[in-house]
Every structure is written in structure tokens, then in C-alpha cells.
Write an enzyme that holds these catalytic residues in place. Structure first.
Site, PDB file in Angstrom:
ATOM      1  N   GLU A  15       0.883  -1.158   0.000  1.00 57.99           N
ATOM      2  CA  GLU A  15       0.000   0.000   0.000  1.00 57.99           C
ATOM      3  C   GLU A  15       0.926   1.214   0.000  1.00 57.99           C
ATOM      4  O   GLU A  15       1.787   1.317   0.878  1.00 57.99           O
ATOM      5  CB  GLU A  15      -0.843  -0.042   1.282  1.00 57.99           C
TER       6      GLU A  15
ATOM      7  N   ARG B 219       4.614 -12.944   9.822  1.00 61.77           N
ATOM      8  CA  ARG B 219       5.298 -11.693   9.517  1.00 61.77           C
ATOM      9  C   ARG B 219       6.608 -11.624  10.291  1.00 61.77           C
ATOM     10  O   ARG B 219       6.770 -12.261  11.327  1.00 61.77           O
ATOM     11  CB  ARG B 219       4.416 -10.470   9.788  1.00 61.77           C
TER      12      ARG B 219
ATOM     13  N   LYS C  18       4.020   0.934   9.925  1.00 62.17           N
ATOM     14  CA  LYS C  18       4.255   2.161   9.172  1.00 62.17           C
ATOM     15  C   LYS C  18       3.742   3.372   9.947  1.00 62.17           C
ATOM     16  O   LYS C  18       4.341   4.433   9.888  1.00 62.17           O
ATOM     17  CB  LYS C  18       3.567   2.075   7.814  1.00 62.17           C
TER      18      LYS C  18
END
Ligand code: ATP
Ligand code: MG
Length: 562
Positions: free
Chosen positions: A41, A265, A275
């Protein structure tokens, strides 16, 4: 020989679970080749966790003769920016990968809209007038089934008309949504009539003002995979609950059957990787920018001096897990040492100087001592280091009252000056405050080059620079960004920023041998006994700045021997 060994090692390396799945798909004839994608993204800079996902997606495709697309998941117009698009592309290329196609989820808005209409026509989607809050409340809980919306059984015509009016901009943000008609009692909360479209009157970085309805992640992601004929859609574990919905859309729309697979992850000790948090560190000046060398971002790691090879090696060593875990930062450090040990030339630099006068060395004499550039690589050759009567050594390499096991310089003790001579300390000079300011030593002219003249041994070898010949540079010494190893486990109510390490950046002056001042801007070197360094982007020939990439001490190897 070594090549053959490496190949053998690769052959016996067990397959990870994704490789197993892929090999089965190929062996069974289900697939001839594979197609993967990396779907960021564009709402921030990539971090080392993304690097792991990049290496995995591109690595698998490469291994099995397939291809990888780069797809920007730009379905949320509010948070996204072209600045991020450019940096993401740059980071992937830096890691050494090239995508087959550059796509944007927003390229598919028209197709997704048509597919929404297909669902409406099949009686599988409806326009809901409930507010966000009502929708949330009526969704129920894990133990209580949800309540069906009073608008759930609208006619197909009415749904079509309303949805078209949503698109035409006749309605305000939040006034209506389009939902899938699945099962309000499903044990999977995401299957309780998920929202497909919401109204957002916002400018999109690519489609401009063309759209005022935007698809939700779940309605965009799987179908985008399907459009691109992605065979293995690899994502992180938290998406496993989305998989039934991913499959539902593909089944109901009767489109190319992409499949989603989840892996754990990457988490790293002593850092944060969301982020949102990284953005906060930048915005509030806790660090000097996205590319601050202490940041876990790819741009940060890169400015620090890490090589793409070390990052790829790290991704490989981390492997592919099915359960969440936290990887020790020292594994990443181990990888860069492993890479640089073989290719970085060695130089001498003193960071915390103590002046040494060699009393029996002739006043104006200068000798060019021969030094080996890299003991790990003969082809790196040799260089000359000027030696003279007055030198700097590292303050830590001298102790006035040393403990038993101290093998470096002390009153009456002899050490080797690397590539130069044996010296013995005879006198310690102090200032009025009792601070040691200078040592007086004598050298043994017979020990030229640092070789023992008569077989007598010295236990310590220390580095030095000739004061008359040295140059200076600023050095930036980095430490962990946070003091807490497991940032995911900090107590409730505590802010992660309270754990910032106040000593994560130290600057010092380095006194460096002249040849070190002449290296290429992007050359990575070892300062003997101090660490691996390279020049910061801000370094100039007349104002050298070196970043310490990593120290020489290897804590990870030690931990693993225990
Ligand atoms: P963040 O939570 O930091 O905002 P994100 O998951 O929202 O990250 P995306 O841009 O959506 O970031 O991620 C792109 C791809 O990278 C996704 O496939 C995602 O699963 C993967 N990814 C993100 N973070 C990690 C991580 N820590 N380890 C491995 N893969 C990751
Ligand atoms: Mg995401």
C-alpha cells in the site's frame, strides 16, 4: 571445490512449506509455472519486514521459473501518495529484483465495479442504508450471531439503481454502503455481510476525482490477484481469516482461481515495524527522516551501509514460518559482517585518542609501513601507512593499573603496533588534574613491520595513526533504536516512544590514516578493531562523515553456540 559444496548444501536444504505447495502444484500438473506479486500500500516507506516479503515473492518466482508483479494496493485515496510509490520501486530494485509488470489496484476500479454489479444481479450484494455504527452493532460478536439489515432484501432493481447513484456522486460520505449478502450468523465475522464499497469523496493520487466510491481491501485484493493470474498469493498470517472471503468472491464471480497462502510476519528485536509508528517517529523528529540509519526502513538500512546481499541473506536465514516469532537483530548484523568480512578493506582509525611519543625514534623520520588491505582476500593487495615519532593510539588500549588479563599497553609492558614496531611504555605524563595526556614509549628498531626480532612474544596488537599524517572525519555510531527487545510486548498503557534509546546515536571525531581519506564514496571498509563503516550521504571530501554499519563483535554467533 567450494562451488560443488555449496550446491550440495542447497540440494539437501529442506523445502519450506510454500516451496512444498508449489512443487506439488507443478508435479501434479495443476500448474506449469507460477506467478506471484508484491502488493504494497503506497502509504509509507518499506521496512525490513517488507524486504522479507519481497525476497520471498520474487525468490519463489525466480526459483520456479515464474514471474512477479508489483501491484500497488491503492484503494484508500486518503492515505496514499506518489512519493511512496517511487521509494517503493527504488527499494525493490536496490534489493536486486525486477518486476514483470507494474500494476495498480486502481487500474481495476472499473472492472471491480462491474463485478459488484454481477454480485447484485446474482442477488449476492445489496445497498445498506445503516450507519457505520449500526452496521458495527448489528454484526454481533464471536458468540452472538449478527442481525440482518432491514435493507438486506431490497430488490435487484433497487440495489442497482442505488449503487449507480452511489457511483454518480448523488450521495454523501457514509450515507450508504454496498455489502455482500453472505451469512450474518457465520462463525467468521468477516463473512457477516462484509462491506464491499464505501462512499469517499476524495481525490485519488491516480484516478483523480473520477471515483467517489472505493472498494474495500477484501473486494479488491483477491480479484486483482485473479485479473493478473497470480497463482500463489502470499501474505502475512493475520490475513488467514480473510481467506474464506477471498475464495468466496472468486467462486461467485467465476474468475481465475488465485489462492492465498499465509506466512508469519517478520518481527525484529529492539525496533517497531508498523508504518504508522515509523511515520510518527519521523514526524515528531525522534529520528532524522525515513532514511535515518537507525530506522528499520529499507532506505534507513541502506543509508546505514547495509548491502542488498546482506539483506537477502537475512531473509533467507529467517526462513518461512507459520507461527509468529521475533527475530534477533543480531542475525541481521551477522549477515552484514559475513558479507563485508570478505570484501571490505581494512584501515586504521583512532576514535578516542591518546598521544604517544616514541622517544628513541628519530625526530624527522617518516617510514612507509606496508599494510595488508584484506587478510580474507589476497587480491585486495597492500598499501603504505606512514609512521613517525608521534602517534595516536586508542585511549582504551592503555591502562595505568591493568588487571591480570589486560594484554595491551601498560607501564613497563610491550605491545605490537600493527604493521610497525614493538613499543614499551616507560612514562605516563599527566596534566594538573591527574588526567593522562601522553605516554612516552621506546621502540625496538629490530621489530620492523611488527615482526618479533628474537622470537619473543607480545600478547597485544593495537592500531595507531601518525599525528603528522592523519586526517580527521566525523563518525556516527549507532545503537539500537529502542531499549526493549520485545516491542510487541510492552505493557498496556505504556507508549512505545517511552522506550526510545536516548543513546542510539553518538558522534565522534576519528583520526584516520591518509589512505582512508581517499576511498571511493560508496566503498565499505573496516576500521580495524572498531567496525565496518561507509560514508554517509552528507560526506564530502573536505568534511568526511562515516556511518558505522556494524561493530565487529558478533553476539549472534555466540548466542547460538550456547
Ligand atoms: P504495516 O502494518 O507496517 O503498515 P502493511 O502490512 O500494511 O504494513 P503493506 O504495504 O500492506 O504493509 O504490505 C505489503 C506486503 O508486505 C504485504 O503482503 C504484507 O503482508 C507484507 N508485509 C508487511 N509487513 C511485513 C512483515 N513484518 N513481515 C513480512 N511481510 C510483511
Ligand atoms: Mg496492509
Amino acid at each position: 571445490m567450494s562451488d560443488i559444496n555449496t550446491n550440495k548444501e542447497e540440494d539437501v536444504k529442506p523445502l519450506n512449506f510454500l516451496e512444498e505447495i508449489i512443487e506439488n502444484d507443478i508435479k501434479s500438473g495443476k500448474l506449469k509455472t507460477i506467478m506471484t506479486r508484491f502488493p504494497p500500500e503506497p502509504n509509507g516507506y518499506l521496512h525490513i519486514g517488507h524486504a522479507k516479503a519481497i525476497c520471498l515473492n520474487f525468490g519463489l518466482a525466480k526459483k520456479y521459473g515464474g514471474k512477479t508483479n508489483l501491484r500497488f494496493d491503492d484503494t484508500n485515496p486518503v492515505k496514499e501518495d506518489t512519493e511512496y510509490v517511487d521509494s517503493i520501486k527504488d527499494d525493490i530494485r536496490w534489493l536486486g529484483f525486477e518486476w514483470a509488470n507494474e500494476f495498480y489496484a486502481s487500474d481495476y476500479f472499473e472492472r471491480l465495479y462491474e463485478w459488484a454489479i454481477v454480485l447484485i444481479n446474482k442477488g449476492l450484494a445489496y445497498v445498506d442504508d445503516q450507519t457505520q455504527e449500526e452496521i458495527r452493532q448489528n454484526r454481533g460478536t464471536v458468540t452472538v450471531p449478527g442481525k440482518e439489515s432491514p435493507y438486506r432484501n431490497r430488490s435487484e432493481e433497487e440495489n442497482l439503481d442505488l449503487f449507480k447513484r452511489m457511483r454518480a456522486g448523488e450521495l454523501k460520505d457514509g450515507e450508504k454502503v454496498l455489502r455482500a449478502k453472505i451469512d450474518m450468523a457465520s462463525s467468521n465475522m468477516l463473512m457477516r455481510d462484509p462491506i464491499l464499497y464505501r462512499i469517499i469523496h476524495a481525490h485519488h493520487h491516480r484516478t483523480g476525482d473520477k471515483w467517489c466510491i472505493y472498494p474495500m481491501y477484501d473486494f479488491a485484493h483477491g480479484q486483482s490477484d485473479s485479473i493478473e493470474h497470480i497463482t500463489h498469493s502470499i501474505c502475512t498470517l493475520e490475513f488467514d481469516v480473510h481467506r474464506p472471503l477471498y475464495d468466496w468472491f472468486i467462486e461467485k464471480l467465476e474468475i481465475f482461481p488465485s489462492h492465498q497462502y499465509e506466512f508469519a510476519r517478520l518481527n525484529l528485536t529492539y525496533t517497531v515495524m508498523s508504518k504508522r509508528k515509523l511515520l510518527e517517529l519521523v514526524k515528531n523528529n525522534f529520528v532524522k527522516g525515513w532514511d535515518d540509519p537507525r530506522m528499520p526502513t529499507i532506505v534507513g538500512i541502506r543509508r546505514r551501509g547495509y548491502t542488498p546481499k546482506a539483506v537477502r541473506m537475512f531473509a533467507e536465514k529467517v526462513g518461512v514460518a507459520k507461527r509468529d516469532n521475533v527475530i534477533d537483530l543480531s542475525l541481521l548484523e551477522w549477515c552484514i559482517r559475513e558479507d563485508l568480512n570478505k570484501k571490505a578493506n581494512r584501515y586504521m582509525a583512532v576514535l578516542n585518542p591518546l598521544k604517544v611519543v616514541i622517544t628513541n625514534y628519530p625526530e624527522d623520520k617518516v617510514e612507509e609501513m606496508e599494510a595488508i588491505n584484506n587478510p580474507e582476500d589476497e587480491s585486495a593487495g597492500k598499501r603504505k601507512v606512514p609512521f613517525s615519532k608521534v602517534i595516536y593510539i586508542e585511549r582504551d588500549d592503555f591502562m595505568e593499573n591493568p588487571p591480570k588479563k589486560f594484554f595491551r599497553l601498560a607501564p613497563g609492558k610491550e605491545v605490537r603496533l600493527r604493521y610497525a614496531y614493538f613499543i614499551t611504555c616507560n612514562e605516563v605524563i599527566k596534566d594538573d588534574n591527574g588526567e593522562i595526556v601522553e605516554l612516552h614509549c621506546t621502540y625496538d628498531p629490530e621489530s620492523h613491520g611488527g615482526n618479533s626480532p628474537d622470537g619473543r612474544k607480545v600478547q597485544g596488537t593495537i592500531h595507531w595513526v601518525s599525528i603528522e599524517h592523519m586526517e580527521t572525519a566525523e563518525v556516527r555510531l549507532f545503537d539500537r533504536l529502542f531499549t526493549e527487545p520485545f516491542m510487541g510486548n510492552i505493557p498496556e498503557g505504556k507508549d512505545y516512544k517511552e522506550y526510545l534509546n536516548p543513546h542510539s546515536l553518538k558522534t565522534a571525531t576519528a583520526f584516520i590514516e591518509p589512505e582512508l581519506a581517499k576511498i571511493k564514496k560508496d566503498e565499505r571498509v573496516q576500521f580495524e578493531r572498531i567496525g565496518y563503516f561507509w560514508q554517509d550521504y552528507d560526506s564530502r571530501r573536505d568534511m568526511l562523515i562515516f556511518n558505522r554499519i556494524v561493530t565487529l563483535k558478533d553476539t549472534w554467533a555466540k548466542l547460538n553456540k550456547q
